[in-house]
Write a protein that holds these residues in place. Structure first.
Motif, PDB file in Angstrom:
ATOM      1  N   GLN A 107     -34.840  20.175  -9.127  1.00 45.46           N
ATOM      2  CA  GLN A 107     -34.950  21.623  -9.275  1.00 45.46           C
ATOM      3  C   GLN A 107     -33.556  22.237  -9.428  1.00 45.46           C
ATOM      4  N   VAL A 108     -33.502  23.342 -10.147  1.00 46.18           N
ATOM      5  CA  VAL A 108     -32.235  24.042 -10.359  1.00 46.18           C
ATOM      6  C   VAL A 108     -32.244  25.339  -9.556  1.00 46.18           C
ATOM      7  N   LEU A 109     -31.186  25.551  -8.754  1.00 48.37           N
ATOM      8  CA  LEU A 109     -31.055  26.784  -7.986  1.00 48.37           C
ATOM      9  C   LEU A 109     -30.070  27.705  -8.693  1.00 48.37           C
TER      10      LEU A 109
ATOM     11  N   GLY B 261     -20.403  30.152  -6.066  1.00 50.16           N
ATOM     12  CA  GLY B 261     -20.162  31.493  -6.581  1.00 50.16           C
ATOM     13  C   GLY B 261     -21.409  32.149  -7.122  1.00 50.16           C
ATOM     14  N   ARG B 262     -21.369  33.451  -7.235  1.00 47.64           N
ATOM     15  CA  ARG B 262     -22.480  34.213  -7.787  1.00 47.64           C
ATOM     16  C   ARG B 262     -22.733  33.798  -9.235  1.00 47.64           C
ATOM     17  N   GLY B 263     -24.009  33.588  -9.588  1.00 47.97           N
ATOM     18  CA  GLY B 263     -24.366  33.185 -10.939  1.00 47.97           C
ATOM     19  C   GLY B 263     -24.350  31.691 -11.162  1.00 47.97           C
ATOM     20  N   SER B 264     -23.960  30.921 -10.136  1.00 56.63           N
ATOM     21  CA  SER B 264     -23.894  29.463 -10.269  1.00 56.63           C
ATOM     22  C   SER B 264     -25.286  28.856 -10.437  1.00 56.63           C
ATOM     23  N   GLU B 265     -25.339  27.763 -11.202  1.00 64.82           N
ATOM     24  CA  GLU B 265     -26.571  26.986 -11.367  1.00 64.82           C
ATOM     25  C   GLU B 265     -26.300  25.572 -10.884  1.00 64.82           C
ATOM     26  N   LEU B 266     -26.991  25.168  -9.817  1.00 60.93           N
ATOM     27  CA  LEU B 266     -26.785  23.842  -9.242  1.00 60.93           C
ATOM     28  C   LEU B 266     -28.119  23.116  -9.115  1.00 60.93           C
ATOM     29  N   THR B 267     -28.064  21.790  -9.259  1.00 59.54           N
ATOM     30  CA  THR B 267     -29.272  20.973  -9.222  1.00 59.54           C
ATOM     31  C   THR B 267     -29.447  20.334  -7.855  1.00 59.54           C
TER      32      THR B 267
ATOM     33  N   ASN C 201     -32.375  20.887   7.753  1.00 60.66           N
ATOM     34  CA  ASN C 201     -32.754  21.982   6.862  1.00 60.66           C
ATOM     35  C   ASN C 201     -31.630  22.339   5.892  1.00 60.66           C
ATOM     36  N   THR C 202     -31.105  21.302   5.237  1.00 55.66           N
ATOM     37  CA  THR C 202     -30.028  21.487   4.263  1.00 55.66           C
ATOM     38  C   THR C 202     -30.398  20.836   2.941  1.00 55.66           C
ATOM     39  N   LEU C 203     -29.758  21.308   1.879  1.00 56.05           N
ATOM     40  CA  LEU C 203     -29.936  20.744   0.544  1.00 56.05           C
ATOM     41  C   LEU C 203     -28.599  20.252   0.021  1.00 56.05           C
ATOM     42  N   VAL C 204     -28.612  19.143  -0.715  1.00 63.29           N
ATOM     43  CA  VAL C 204     -27.416  18.651  -1.392  1.00 63.29           C
ATOM     44  C   VAL C 204     -27.539  19.048  -2.855  1.00 63.29           C
ATOM     45  N   LEU C 205     -26.537  19.759  -3.357  1.00 64.34           N
ATOM     46  CA  LEU C 205     -26.575  20.297  -4.713  1.00 64.34           C
ATOM     47  C   LEU C 205     -25.453  19.729  -5.559  1.00 64.34           C
ATOM     48  N   ASP C 206     -25.728  19.544  -6.849  1.00 63.17           N
ATOM     49  CA  ASP C 206     -24.741  19.032  -7.808  1.00 63.17           C
ATOM     50  C   ASP C 206     -24.411  20.151  -8.785  1.00 63.17           C
ATOM     51  N   ASP C 207     -23.109  20.421  -8.969  1.00 60.49           N
ATOM     52  CA  ASP C 207     -22.713  21.512  -9.868  1.00 60.49           C
ATOM     53  C   ASP C 207     -22.596  21.076 -11.327  1.00 60.49           C
ATOM     54  N   GLY C 208     -22.934  19.795 -11.611  1.00 57.09           N
ATOM     55  CA  GLY C 208     -22.876  19.299 -12.974  1.00 57.09           C
ATOM     56  C   GLY C 208     -21.497  18.838 -13.393  1.00 57.09           C
TER      57      GLY C 208
ATOM     58  N   ALA D   1     -35.354  29.317  -7.269  1.00 63.04           N
ATOM     59  CA  ALA D   1     -35.531  27.931  -7.699  1.00 63.04           C
ATOM     60  C   ALA D   1     -36.211  27.879  -9.062  1.00 63.04           C
ATOM     61  N   TYR D   2     -35.768  26.960  -9.903  1.00 66.08           N
ATOM     62  CA  TYR D   2     -36.320  26.789 -11.245  1.00 66.08           C
ATOM     63  C   TYR D   2     -36.540  25.311 -11.547  1.00 66.08           C
ATOM     64  N   ARG D   3     -37.371  25.065 -12.543  1.00 66.40           N
ATOM     65  CA  ARG D   3     -37.507  23.707 -13.059  1.00 66.40           C
ATOM     66  C   ARG D   3     -37.171  23.743 -14.547  1.00 66.40           C
ATOM     67  N   GLU D   4     -36.550  22.672 -15.029  1.00 63.29           N
ATOM     68  CA  GLU D   4     -36.164  22.604 -16.435  1.00 63.29           C
ATOM     69  C   GLU D   4     -37.364  22.236 -17.297  1.00 63.29           C
TER      70      GLU D   4
END
Length: 483
Positions: free
Chosen positions: A222-224, A236-242, A251-258, A280-283
């Motif tokens: 999922q993409v946040l 940062g504001r506007g960031s898209e992380l997977t 209660n934590t998530l590990v995110l990748d900034d690409g 949250a989004y899906r591609e």
């Protein structure tokens, strides 16, 4: 508000975001923001759609800015918030000073006006019956595909006879997609849509605030998208992380900034104003053609577009998209622009998204088989969007009346629910019991439909004339369009 009344307007979330951000920053920015709003009156439209949390934020913001007044406008019988609470309906029921607007001016057709008036009073039976041959009954066992086919036929008839396409309003996103694909197939076959491209898009995953705060509700891939920054996580504001990992215990998530960097997002961290900082989004992939009618699925201040705002794709090339906006203007959106990932077909829309809109012609679709989506408030919104013409498509009118009478769609009010439970347990008036126990409470009335049908023992599976006649009694004839 902006176009019809000439009042400078913005969404509630836009106003709250700017206000909360300014107040949190403090100093000169907060002082400037307070000076700009102190002593002013703010109108809050579509108040029925507010949640408890949003209403609380509005109250705190208005007090901090020193507003003169905040006036709430809305219809308590229409759709509520997807989040908990119905604060405006609770306030009205608790004696809040208010005015009622009982004159309906949107509907110019007398038959449609009569039907909407009946719905505003909670009289479902006469509302649907009064539409006469404008109701298209597809069949008691009609599927979404059957309903979508009927909607496309009605859509085509309007285009042929009226020269313009009507708004198609449906209860679910699944039916919205079905209708959109069928209309596009017809347009492709007739040669009205041109060159095709496959576009990578992000489809929002709807979550309540409670779900968004739990790691267990997310899945890898999922993409946040962050509409406010998170300094603790370095986001940062506007960031898209997977999402690439999650720890349900912490209660934590590990995110990748690409770019090879991992971020850990703590969902336990306090959210500003009780509001989630991301969606949250899906591609997915979406086929788009020249001539397609699309809508924006995300707000963008740079482009100056709103969620749900429609446009037509004039041309696509390597440089970007040439589009025609709702007001007929032509503009170019660069191919590198992130907003091209937040688009979807605009051939149909859900009732929830349409609530603040007015259309000349409407094709509404609602079936008794639509489960929790088949509610009185959703039917009311569908019927009342049209100014001139309405075609209402359902599986079976009688079955629909019975279903809507069972499901008002109005958000629960905790104090009312508690009073009912206490009444059941104590065997006496729930409010009296609450007072005796020093718990407090607010008076409520059960809708007439509930009492009529419950006294019969069970909701009938077959629609007979007697069930249709008695399925719904007006719940509160005097409460129409509360202000």
């Amino acid at each position: 508000m902006r176009e019809g009344a000439g009042i400078p307007s913005q969404t509630i979330e836009q106003w709250l975001s700017r206000t909360e951000s300014a107040l949190a920053e403090g100093g000169a920015r907060a002082a400037e923001h307070k000076a700009a709003w102190a002593g002013r009156t703010v109108l809050v439209d579509e108040s029925s759609m507010q949640s408890n949390a949003q209403a609380d934020r509005l109250m705190k913001a208005s007090e901090a800015l020193g507003l003169a007044r905040m006036i709430y406008i809305g219809d308590e019988r229409q759709l509520g918030s997807p989040e908990a609470g119905a604060p405006c309906r609770l306030a009205l029921g608790s004696g809040l000073q208010h005015a009622q607007m009982t004159e309906i001016i949107r509907q110019r057709d007398p038959v449609l006006l009569a039907a909407v008036t009946h719905m505003a009073r909670g009289d479902i039976t006469n509302a649907i019956r009064g539409l006469g041959d404008r109701v298209v009954a597809v069949g008691a066992n009609a599927t979404d595909i059957d309903l979508a086919k009927a909607a496309v036929v009605a859509w085509s008839d309007y285009r042929t006879t009226r020269g313009t396409a009507p708004a198609v309003i449906v209860p679910t996103n699944a039916l919205r997609a079905e209708v959109g694909q069928m209309i596009r197939s017809d347009l492709i076959a007739s040669g009205e849509l041109g060159q095709v491209r496959e576009v990578p898009t992000l489809r929002q995953i709807r979550m309540t605030s409670a779900e968004a705060a739990k790691a267990a509700c997310y899945t890898e891939g999922q993409v946040l998208v962050f509409h406010t920054g998170n300094k603790a996580a370095g986001i940062g504001r506007g960031s898209e992380l997977t999402v690439v990992g999650r720890d349900e215990n912490r209660n934590t998530l590990v995110l990748d900034d690409g770019k090879g960097t991992k971020r850990v997002l703590d969902l336990n961290a306090k959210r500003r104003g009780g509001r989630q900082a991301h969606d949250a989004y899906r591609e997915s992939k979406l086929e788009v053609r020249d001539g397609d009618r699309m809508v924006w699925d995300k707000l963008d201040k740079t482009l100056g577009v709103r969620v749900g705002e429609s446009f037509t794709v004039e041309k696509m090339d390597k440089a970007g998209w040439t589009i025609r906006t709702e007001d007929g203007q032509t503009r170019t959106v660069p191919a590198s622009g992130p907003m091209l990932r937040f688009v979807s077909y605009g051939y149909a829309e859900t009732a929830d998204r349409s609530q603040a809109s007015t259309y000349k012609d409407v094709v509404g679709v609602l079936s008794s088989k639509h489960g929790e989506a088949a509610t009185e408030s959703r039917a009311y919104v569908m019927m009342s969007r049209s100014a001139e013409n309405l075609t209402f498509i359902t599986n079976d009118p009688k079955l629909l009346v019975i279903k809507l009478s069972k499901q008002t769609g109005l958000n629960a009010i905790a104090s009312h629910e508690l009073a009912g439970m206490v009444s059941d347990i104590s065997g006496k008036n729930g409010l009296a019991a609450l007072v005796d126990d020093s718990l407090g409470g607010s008076k409520t009335e059960k809708p007439g439909a509930e009492s009529v049908l419950q006294s019969a023992g069970a909701y009938p599976e077959k629609a007979d004339d007697k069930a249709f006649e008695k399925a719904h009694q007006p719940a509160s004839p005097t409460q129409v369009h509360s202000l």
